[in-house]
Design an enzyme around this catalytic site. Sequence first.
Site, PDB file in Angstrom:
ATOM      1  N   LYS A 165      -9.586   6.545 -18.034  1.00  0.00           N
ATOM      2  CA  LYS A 165      -9.904   6.981 -20.084  1.00  0.00           C
ATOM      3  C   LYS A 165      -8.762   6.616 -20.682  1.00  0.00           C
ATOM      4  O   LYS A 165      -8.369   5.239 -21.287  1.00  0.00           O
ATOM      5  CB  LYS A 165     -10.571   8.142 -20.403  1.00  0.00           C
TER       6      LYS A 165
ATOM      7  N   ASP B 207      -8.340  18.877 -13.569  1.00  0.00           N
ATOM      8  CA  ASP B 207      -8.987  17.426 -14.324  1.00  0.00           C
ATOM      9  C   ASP B 207      -8.327  17.363 -15.424  1.00  0.00           C
ATOM     10  O   ASP B 207      -9.556  17.967 -16.460  1.00  0.00           O
ATOM     11  CB  ASP B 207     -10.223  17.417 -14.299  1.00  0.00           C
TER      12      ASP B 207
ATOM     13  N   TYR C 249     -17.450  16.556 -14.578  1.00  0.00           N
ATOM     14  CA  TYR C 249     -17.913  15.049 -14.065  1.00  0.00           C
ATOM     15  C   TYR C 249     -19.072  14.841 -13.295  1.00  0.00           C
ATOM     16  O   TYR C 249     -18.593  15.112 -12.690  1.00  0.00           O
ATOM     17  CB  TYR C 249     -17.017  14.499 -14.070  1.00  0.00           C
TER      18      TYR C 249
ATOM     19  N   ARG D 289       0.724  -1.060   0.591  1.00  0.00           N
ATOM     20  CA  ARG D 289       0.081  -0.157  -0.205  1.00  0.00           C
ATOM     21  C   ARG D 289       0.979   0.919  -0.082  1.00  0.00           C
ATOM     22  O   ARG D 289       0.917   2.068  -0.520  1.00  0.00           O
ATOM     23  CB  ARG D 289      -0.845   0.095   1.082  1.00  0.00           C
TER      24      ARG D 289
HETATM   25  C1  PLP Z   1     -14.266   9.266 -15.280  1.00  0.00           C
HETATM   26  C2  PLP Z   1     -14.145  10.687 -15.200  1.00  0.00           C
HETATM   27  C3  PLP Z   1     -13.621  10.637 -14.101  1.00  0.00           C
HETATM   28  C4  PLP Z   1     -14.259   9.268 -12.701  1.00  0.00           C
HETATM   29  O1  PLP Z   1     -12.615   9.035 -12.895  1.00  0.00           O
HETATM   30  P1  PLP Z   1     -13.127   7.021 -12.666  1.00  0.00           P
HETATM   31  O2  PLP Z   1     -11.687   6.260 -13.274  1.00  0.00           O
HETATM   32  O3  PLP Z   1     -14.192   6.737 -12.997  1.00  0.00           O
HETATM   33  O4  PLP Z   1     -13.271   7.344 -10.631  1.00  0.00           O
HETATM   34  C5  PLP Z   1     -13.355  12.519 -13.165  1.00  0.00           C
HETATM   35  N1  PLP Z   1     -13.498  13.055 -14.137  1.00  0.00           N
HETATM   36  C6  PLP Z   1     -13.547  13.219 -15.163  1.00  0.00           C
HETATM   37  C7  PLP Z   1     -13.874  13.695 -16.875  1.00  0.00           C
HETATM   38  C8  PLP Z   1     -13.773  11.500 -16.053  1.00  0.00           C
HETATM   39  O5  PLP Z   1     -14.365  11.483 -17.414  1.00  0.00           O
END
Ligand code: PLP
Length: 381
Positions: A198, A173, A101, A48
Site C-alpha cells: 500500500k 497493523d 482487513y 532466502r
Molecule cells: C492489504 C492489507 C493487508 C494484506 O497485505 P497484502 O500485501 O495484500 O498481503 C493487511 N492489512 C491491511 C490493513 C491491508 O490493507
Amino acid sequence: MKFATKAIHVGEEPGLASNGDVVVPIHLSTTFARRGVEKPTGGYEYSRTANPTRDALELRLAALEESKHALAFASGLAAEATLVLSLLRKGDHVVAFDDLYGGTRRLFSQTLSNFGLDFTYVDAREARNVNRAIGKRTKMIWLESPTNPLLKICDIRAISEVASRHQIITVLDNTFMSPYFQNPLRLGADVVLHSATKYLGGHSDVLGGAIMTSNEEIHTKAKFNQNAIGAVPSPFDCFLLLRGMKTLAVRMERHQLNAMRVAEHLEAHPAVVRVIYPGLKSHPQYALGKRQMSGSGGVLSFEVKGTLSDVKRFLRRVKVFSLAESLGGVESLIEHPASMTHASVPEKAREGIGITDRLVRASVGIEDVSDLIEDLDGALG
Ligand SMILES: *Cc1c(COP(=O)(O)O)cnc(C)c1O
C-alpha cells in the site's frame, strides 16, 4: 535524521555499496560463494536467509518505524502468517479487532484456526472490550487502527498497557497510516506490521509486507521463520519498495490534503448519507485520533443514498477513480467492501460491524483534487 531524509538515505548510503552506487543494486544471486566450509562471518550464504538488497530495505523499514529491527516479506499476509506462526502455538488465544482487513480475518478464521489457535473478535474502540476477552490462554492482541474499511480507532496506548501487564504481545497493523502518520511502538505496541503493497510501495506495482519490533526475542523468532518458512520478497520487489519509500513523506502529505478536501465535499453532498474519515470533526473518535496520529491519511469511506443497484451504478460511472481493490497508490481507487475486499467476511459479521451494502471505500490518490471531486460529482449525479 528526520523522517523524509531517512526515507531517502537509510540503507542506501553510498559508502555501504562496493562501487559507491547511489542506488542499491538488485542483487539477483541466490547463492554466495565462500572461502571455506565454515559458516561465513558476516557474509551472505543463500538469498532466502539474507540478501543485500533486502538488507537495505530492512534497514530503511526499521528507520521509519524507529524500531531496532525490521523483516521484509513477500506480502502483508505473508508477514502476518509468519509472525503468528513464530510466536504462538496450539492452544493459544488471540483477541482481535472485529473490523480487520478481510484477508487478515480469513487467514485467522480459515487457515490459522486449523492449527489449534483460537480467535475472539471484539470492538476494540472500547479498551474494556479487549480486557474482557482476555483469558488464561490469551497470548496476543491483534489491532488495526484506523481499521479497514470503517476507520475505527482504538486506544493503542491503553490496550498495550493492559496487554503488557498480562504479558500479552500487542501487534498493530499500521498499513493505513504508514510510519509517516503513526508510530505504534512509541505508543507501547510490541510489533508493527505493514502491508508494504500500500503506502510504502505507493505505486500499485509491488506486493510486500513488513514487521518491525524492538523486542529481541520476538525478532529472533520471526527472523528464524522468515528463513524457515521462506515467504520473502524478491530482490526486485525490495528495489521497488526502496524506490517507492523515498517519496513517502511527500506522498502522504498530498494524500491527506486531497482526502480531506474530498471528505469535506462529500459530507456536504446531497447523495451521500455519511462520510467516515479520521480528519473530519464528525468522526466519533476524532480526539483520540488527534492524540495518537499526526495525520489522518488518504482513505475514507462513505455511504451513498439509494439501493445497492444505485451504488453499483455509481461505481461503474467513475472515470478518474479506478474501481479496484487495494489502496495507498498514487492513483485514486474506489471499491465496494461488501462485494470486494470484505466479501470473505461472513455476511452476519459484516452487518454486525457496520459494513453495509451502501458503503464505499475510496483511496484518494495524489492527482489534482479538482479532477477527483468532479469525477465523484459526475458519478453521484
Ligand atoms: C492489504 C492489507 C493487508 C494484506 O497485505 P497484502 O500485501 O495484500 O498481503 C493487511 N492489512 C491491511 C490493513 C491491508 O490493507
